[in-house]
Scaffold this motif. Structure first.
Motif, PDB file in Angstrom:
ATOM      1  N   LEU A 192       0.784  -1.167   0.004  1.00 49.42           N
ATOM      2  CA  LEU A 192       0.099  -0.006   0.012  1.00 49.42           C
ATOM      3  C   LEU A 192       0.944   1.175   0.194  1.00 49.42           C
ATOM      4  CD1 LEU A 192      -2.802   1.271   0.059  1.00 49.42           C
ATOM      5  CD2 LEU A 192      -2.626   1.295   2.571  1.00 49.42           C
ATOM      6  N   LEU A 193       0.717   2.107  -1.260  1.00 44.45           N
ATOM      7  CA  LEU A 193       1.739   3.196  -1.270  1.00 44.45           C
ATOM      8  C   LEU A 193       0.773   4.405  -1.021  1.00 44.45           C
ATOM      9  CD1 LEU A 193       4.475   3.936  -2.536  1.00 44.45           C
ATOM     10  CD2 LEU A 193       3.374   3.651  -4.617  1.00 44.45           C
ATOM     11  N   SER A 194       1.344   5.242  -0.114  1.00 43.21           N
ATOM     12  CA  SER A 194       0.501   6.401   0.087  1.00 43.21           C
ATOM     13  C   SER A 194       1.311   7.517  -0.436  1.00 43.21           C
ATOM     14  CB  SER A 194       0.140   6.646   1.598  1.00 43.21           C
ATOM     15  OG  SER A 194       0.011   8.234   1.677  1.00 43.21           O
ATOM     16  N   GLU A 195       0.922   8.438  -1.522  1.00 42.89           N
ATOM     17  CA  GLU A 195       1.953   9.310  -2.207  1.00 42.89           C
ATOM     18  C   GLU A 195       1.203  10.692  -2.527  1.00 42.89           C
ATOM     19  OE1 GLU A 195       4.787  10.130  -3.400  1.00 42.89           O
ATOM     20  OE2 GLU A 195       5.892   8.451  -2.605  1.00 42.89           O
ATOM     21  N   GLN A 196       1.788  11.593  -2.498  1.00 43.00           N
ATOM     22  CA  GLN A 196       1.299  12.839  -3.220  1.00 43.00           C
ATOM     23  C   GLN A 196       1.594  13.069  -4.400  1.00 43.00           C
ATOM     24  OE1 GLN A 196       2.051  16.550  -1.190  1.00 43.00           O
ATOM     25  NE2 GLN A 196       1.607  15.786   0.746  1.00 43.00           N
ATOM     26  N   ASN A 197       2.895  12.254  -4.867  1.00 44.13           N
ATOM     27  CA  ASN A 197       3.383  12.155  -6.086  1.00 44.13           C
ATOM     28  C   ASN A 197       2.466  11.267  -6.920  1.00 44.13           C
ATOM     29  OD1 ASN A 197       4.847  12.198  -8.406  1.00 44.13           O
ATOM     30  ND2 ASN A 197       6.617  11.819  -7.324  1.00 44.13           N
ATOM     31  N   ALA A 198       1.441  11.460  -7.417  1.00 36.57           N
ATOM     32  CA  ALA A 198       0.582  10.619  -7.927  1.00 36.57           C
ATOM     33  C   ALA A 198       1.011  10.162  -9.371  1.00 36.57           C
ATOM     34  CB  ALA A 198      -0.737  11.248  -8.482  1.00 36.57           C
ATOM     35  N   ARG A 199       1.688  10.905 -10.116  1.00 36.58           N
ATOM     36  CA  ARG A 199       2.135  10.225 -11.375  1.00 36.58           C
ATOM     37  C   ARG A 199       3.103   9.090 -11.202  1.00 36.58           C
ATOM     38  NH1 ARG A 199       2.832  12.870 -16.401  1.00 36.58           N
ATOM     39  NH2 ARG A 199       2.699  14.682 -15.398  1.00 36.58           N
ATOM     40  N   ALA A 200       3.908   9.300 -10.215  1.00 32.87           N
ATOM     41  CA  ALA A 200       5.247   8.281  -9.833  1.00 32.87           C
ATOM     42  C   ALA A 200       4.520   6.981  -9.477  1.00 32.87           C
ATOM     43  CB  ALA A 200       6.133   8.784  -8.900  1.00 32.87           C
ATOM     44  N   ALA A 201       3.443   7.130  -8.380  1.00 31.26           N
ATOM     45  CA  ALA A 201       2.838   6.119  -7.782  1.00 31.26           C
ATOM     46  C   ALA A 201       1.945   5.436  -8.795  1.00 31.26           C
ATOM     47  CB  ALA A 201       2.084   6.572  -6.638  1.00 31.26           C
ATOM     48  N   LEU A 202       0.962   6.066  -9.481  1.00 28.76           N
ATOM     49  CA  LEU A 202       0.200   5.205 -10.568  1.00 28.76           C
ATOM     50  C   LEU A 202       1.140   4.573 -11.545  1.00 28.76           C
ATOM     51  CD1 LEU A 202      -2.591   8.044 -10.933  1.00 28.76           C
ATOM     52  CD2 LEU A 202      -2.588   5.691  -9.797  1.00 28.76           C
ATOM     53  N   ALA A 203       2.189   5.127 -11.850  1.00 25.63           N
ATOM     54  CA  ALA A 203       3.243   4.613 -12.995  1.00 25.63           C
ATOM     55  C   ALA A 203       3.822   2.880 -12.549  1.00 25.63           C
ATOM     56  CB  ALA A 203       4.260   5.379 -13.124  1.00 25.63           C
ATOM     57  N   ILE A 204       3.620   2.817 -11.188  1.00 23.37           N
ATOM     58  CA  ILE A 204       4.227   1.553 -10.823  1.00 23.37           C
ATOM     59  C   ILE A 204       2.869   0.793 -10.191  1.00 23.37           C
ATOM     60  CG2 ILE A 204       6.659   2.131 -10.677  1.00 23.37           C
ATOM     61  CD1 ILE A 204       5.797   1.831  -7.095  1.00 23.37           C
ATOM     62  N   ALA A 205       1.823   1.201  -9.750  1.00 26.62           N
ATOM     63  CA  ALA A 205       0.851   0.553  -9.161  1.00 26.62           C
ATOM     64  C   ALA A 205      -0.243  -0.275  -9.998  1.00 26.62           C
ATOM     65  CB  ALA A 205      -0.122   1.509  -8.460  1.00 26.62           C
ATOM     66  N   ASP A 206      -0.774  -1.261  -9.400  1.00 30.07           N
ATOM     67  CA  ASP A 206      -1.787  -1.918 -10.009  1.00 30.07           C
ATOM     68  C   ASP A 206      -3.226  -1.155 -10.099  1.00 30.07           C
ATOM     69  OD1 ASP A 206      -0.156  -4.434 -10.798  1.00 30.07           O
ATOM     70  OD2 ASP A 206      -0.104  -4.564  -8.457  1.00 30.07           O
ATOM     71  N   ARG A 207      -3.426  -0.724  -8.960  1.00 34.12           N
ATOM     72  CA  ARG A 207      -4.620  -0.119  -8.707  1.00 34.12           C
ATOM     73  C   ARG A 207      -4.521   1.101  -7.929  1.00 34.12           C
ATOM     74  NH1 ARG A 207      -8.723  -2.025  -5.721  1.00 34.12           N
ATOM     75  NH2 ARG A 207      -7.360  -3.477  -4.597  1.00 34.12           N
ATOM     76  N   GLY A 208      -5.465   2.221  -7.910  1.00 32.61           N
ATOM     77  CA  GLY A 208      -5.160   3.416  -7.208  1.00 32.61           C
ATOM     78  C   GLY A 208      -6.804   3.887  -6.550  1.00 32.61           C
ATOM     79  N   TYR A 209      -6.643   4.426  -5.397  1.00 28.06           N
ATOM     80  CA  TYR A 209      -7.703   5.204  -4.869  1.00 28.06           C
ATOM     81  C   TYR A 209      -7.355   6.641  -4.823  1.00 28.06           C
ATOM     82  CZ  TYR A 209      -9.449   0.475  -3.317  1.00 28.06           C
ATOM     83  OH  TYR A 209      -9.722  -0.758  -3.440  1.00 28.06           O
ATOM     84  N   VAL A 210      -8.249   7.510  -5.345  1.00 27.32           N
ATOM     85  CA  VAL A 210      -7.799   8.903  -4.969  1.00 27.32           C
ATOM     86  C   VAL A 210      -8.557   9.339  -3.983  1.00 27.32           C
ATOM     87  CG1 VAL A 210      -8.184  11.083  -6.018  1.00 27.32           C
ATOM     88  CG2 VAL A 210      -7.581   9.318  -7.401  1.00 27.32           C
ATOM     89  N   ILE A 211      -7.975   9.916  -2.854  1.00 27.79           N
ATOM     90  CA  ILE A 211      -8.710  10.389  -1.599  1.00 27.79           C
ATOM     91  C   ILE A 211      -8.583  11.779  -1.427  1.00 27.79           C
ATOM     92  CG2 ILE A 211      -8.506  10.360   0.947  1.00 27.79           C
ATOM     93  CD1 ILE A 211      -8.079   7.688   0.626  1.00 27.79           C
ATOM     94  N   GLU A 212     -10.096  12.496  -1.400  1.00 22.37           N
ATOM     95  CA  GLU A 212     -10.080  13.928  -1.354  1.00 22.37           C
ATOM     96  C   GLU A 212     -10.825  14.284  -0.130  1.00 22.37           C
ATOM     97  OE1 GLU A 212     -10.600  16.062  -5.015  1.00 22.37           O
ATOM     98  OE2 GLU A 212     -10.687  14.043  -6.069  1.00 22.37           O
ATOM     99  N   ASN A 213     -10.457  15.224   0.744  1.00 27.51           N
ATOM    100  CA  ASN A 213     -11.405  15.497   2.163  1.00 27.51           C
ATOM    101  C   ASN A 213     -11.809  14.145   2.605  1.00 27.51           C
ATOM    102  OD1 ASN A 213     -10.928  18.252   1.862  1.00 27.51           O
ATOM    103  ND2 ASN A 213     -12.289  18.299   0.208  1.00 27.51           N
ATOM    104  N   GLY A 214     -10.811  13.235   2.759  1.00 20.73           N
ATOM    105  CA  GLY A 214     -11.351  12.007   3.520  1.00 20.73           C
ATOM    106  C   GLY A 214     -12.288  10.915   2.984  1.00 20.73           C
ATOM    107  N   ARG A 215     -12.326  11.326   1.572  1.00 17.09           N
ATOM    108  CA  ARG A 215     -13.319  10.354   0.855  1.00 17.09           C
ATOM    109  C   ARG A 215     -12.654   9.850  -0.261  1.00 17.09           C
ATOM    110  NH1 ARG A 215     -17.198  13.983   2.756  1.00 17.09           N
ATOM    111  NH2 ARG A 215     -19.142  12.927   3.920  1.00 17.09           N
ATOM    112  N   VAL A 216     -12.939   8.540  -0.563  1.00 18.59           N
ATOM    113  CA  VAL A 216     -12.454   8.119  -1.916  1.00 18.59           C
ATOM    114  C   VAL A 216     -13.383   8.764  -3.141  1.00 18.59           C
ATOM    115  CG1 VAL A 216     -12.361   5.927  -3.484  1.00 18.59           C
ATOM    116  CG2 VAL A 216     -11.714   6.055  -0.967  1.00 18.59           C
ATOM    117  N   THR A 217     -12.832   9.416  -3.837  1.00 24.45           N
ATOM    118  CA  THR A 217     -13.641  10.169  -5.137  1.00 24.45           C
ATOM    119  C   THR A 217     -13.331   9.599  -6.054  1.00 24.45           C
ATOM    120  OG1 THR A 217     -11.721  11.633  -5.410  1.00 24.45           O
ATOM    121  CG2 THR A 217     -13.499  12.371  -3.956  1.00 24.45           C
TER     122      THR A 217
END
Ligand SMILES: Nc1ncnc2c1ncn2[C@@H]1O[C@H](COP(=O)(O)OP(=O)(O)OP(=O)(O)O)[C@@H](O)[C@H]1O
Ligand SMILES: [Mg+2]
Length: 274
Positions: A192-217
Motif C-alpha cells: 500500500l503506497l500512499s503518495e502525493q506524487n500521483a504520477r510516480a505512484a500510479l506508474a508502478i501501481a496496479d490499482r489506485g484510490y484517489v482520496i479527497e477530503n477524507g473520501r474516496v472520489t
C-alpha cells in the motif's frame, strides 16, 4: 482480498477526517492512495497499522477482523508500516535501526531471528551490508528511505504500507525507491503506497484510490487513473511541494517510539561488514 477496509471513519479528538472509506488490497498487488496534502492518506494508513483506532468501520486481514488488535499484533499477522518522514534513528547504526523492525518477535531466540532476517535482507539488498555498521545520521534522504523500508521488512510482512516514500527525494532517488517497491511485488508482497506524487505512484501501481477530503472520489486500475482527465488536471500538473510540519513529524516520531519501545539488545550479533 488480503486486506479490506469497510466503512472506515477515523479522525482526531472526536472529529472525523475519513468518512466511510472502503478500500481493498489483493495478494501481490501494489495499491496506491493518492491525494493532496491533508486528504487523509496517513490517517488511513495509521488506522490500518493500529496507531489510530477508527471511530467506526471494520478492517479485515486474511479474513480476520483486526481493527481492535494492537499495532504489534498486526505486525505479527504480517502488516508492516513504514511511516511518513522515515523515522529512522539518526544516532544508531543501520544494524541497530534494522533490529528495531523486529520488535514483535518475542521468542527466546529473538536475537537469532533478528540477525537471521537481517542477513537475509543484506543478501537481498547489498546496500545494507555495505553500510551495516554505519551510523545513519548523515545518510541522504533516499538512503534513509531505503533503510526505513528494510526495517519494515524485518518482520517478514506480507503487506507493507509505505507512507510518502518519495517525499523530499531527488527524481533519481524517487526512481530508485520505486524500483525497490516493484521488487517487493516481485517477491510476492502486497504494497500500500500512499503518495502525493500521483504520477510516480500510479506508474508502478496496479490499482489506485484517489482520496479527497477524507473520501474516496475515484478508484480503479492505475493505468486508467493515469489517463483520466480528472487526475491529470488535479494531480499530475502539480509538484508535491508540501511537507509535514516539524511539529507533526515530531508527534509521529513520538507515537512510533511509544509503539516500538526502547532499543534493548544492540549492537546486533552476527552481522558484520563483508
Ligand atoms: N494527530 C493529529 N491530530 C489532529 N489532526 C490531525 C492529526 N494528524 C492529521 N490531522 C489532520 O487530519 C487531516 C488529514 O491528515 P493526513 O495526515 O491523514 O493527510 P495526508 O493525506 O496524509 O497528507 P500529506 O500528504 O500531507 O501527508 C488533516 O487535516 C490533518 O491536519
Ligand atoms: Mg500523510
Amino acid at each position: 482480498m488480503m486486506l479490506e477496509c469497510r466503512g472506515i471513519t477515523a479522525g482526531y479528538n472526536g472529529s472525523p477526517v475519513l468518512e466511510k472509506i472502503d478500500i481493498s488490497i489483493g495478494e501481490g498487488e501494489i495499491v496506491t492512495l493518492v491525494g493532496a496534502n491533508g486528504a487523509g492518506k496517513s490517517t488511513l494508513v495509521n488506522a490500518i497499522s493500529g496507531l489510530l483506532r477508527p471511530m467506526s468501520g471494520e478492517i479485515h486481514f486474511d479474513g480476520k477482523r483486526i481493527d481492535q488488535l494492537s499495532p504489534a499484533d498486526r505486525v505479527r499477522m504480517g502488516i508492516a508500516h513504514v511511516p511518513e518522514g522515515r523515522q529512522v534513528f539518526a544516532g544508531m547504526t543501520v544494524a541497530e535501526n534494522l533490529s528495531l523492525g523486529a520488535y514483535t518477535q518475542s521468542s527466546r531466540s529473538v536475537s537469532d531471528l533478528r540477525s537471521g532476517r537481517m542477513r537475509e535482507l543484506c543478501d537481498q539488498y547489498p546496500f545494507l551490508r555495505e553500510r551495516i555498521n554505519d551510523v545513519v545520521g548523515n545518510f541522504s534522504g533516499g538512503q534513509q528511505q531505503m533503510l526505513a523500508i528494510a526495517r519494515g521488512l524485518m518482520s517478514n510482512p506480507r503487506l507493507i504500507m509505505l507512507d510518502e516514500p518519495s517525499l523530499g527525494l531527488s527524481p533519481l532517488m524517487v526512481q530508485e525507491v520505486l524500483n525497490l517497491v516493484t521488487q517487493l511485488r516481485e517477491r510476492g508482497l502486497s504494497v500500500l503506497l500512499s503518495e502525493q506524487n500521483a504520477r510516480a505512484a500510479l506508474a508502478i501501481a496496479d490499482r489506485g484510490y484517489v482520496i479527497e477530503n477524507g473520501r474516496v472520489t475515484l478508484s480503479g486500475k492505475a493505468s486508467d487513473l493515469l489517463d483520466s482527465p480528472e487526475i491529470a488536471e488535479r494531480y499530475l500538473g502539480v509538484g508535491a511541494a508540501t511537507r509535514f510540519s516539524q511539529e507533526e513529524s515530531k508527534r509521529m516520531a513520538a507515537s512510533l517510539r511509544d509503539c516500538i519501545g526502547p532499543a534493548t539488545d544492540s549492537p546486533v550479533p552476527g552481522v558484520r561488514m563483508s
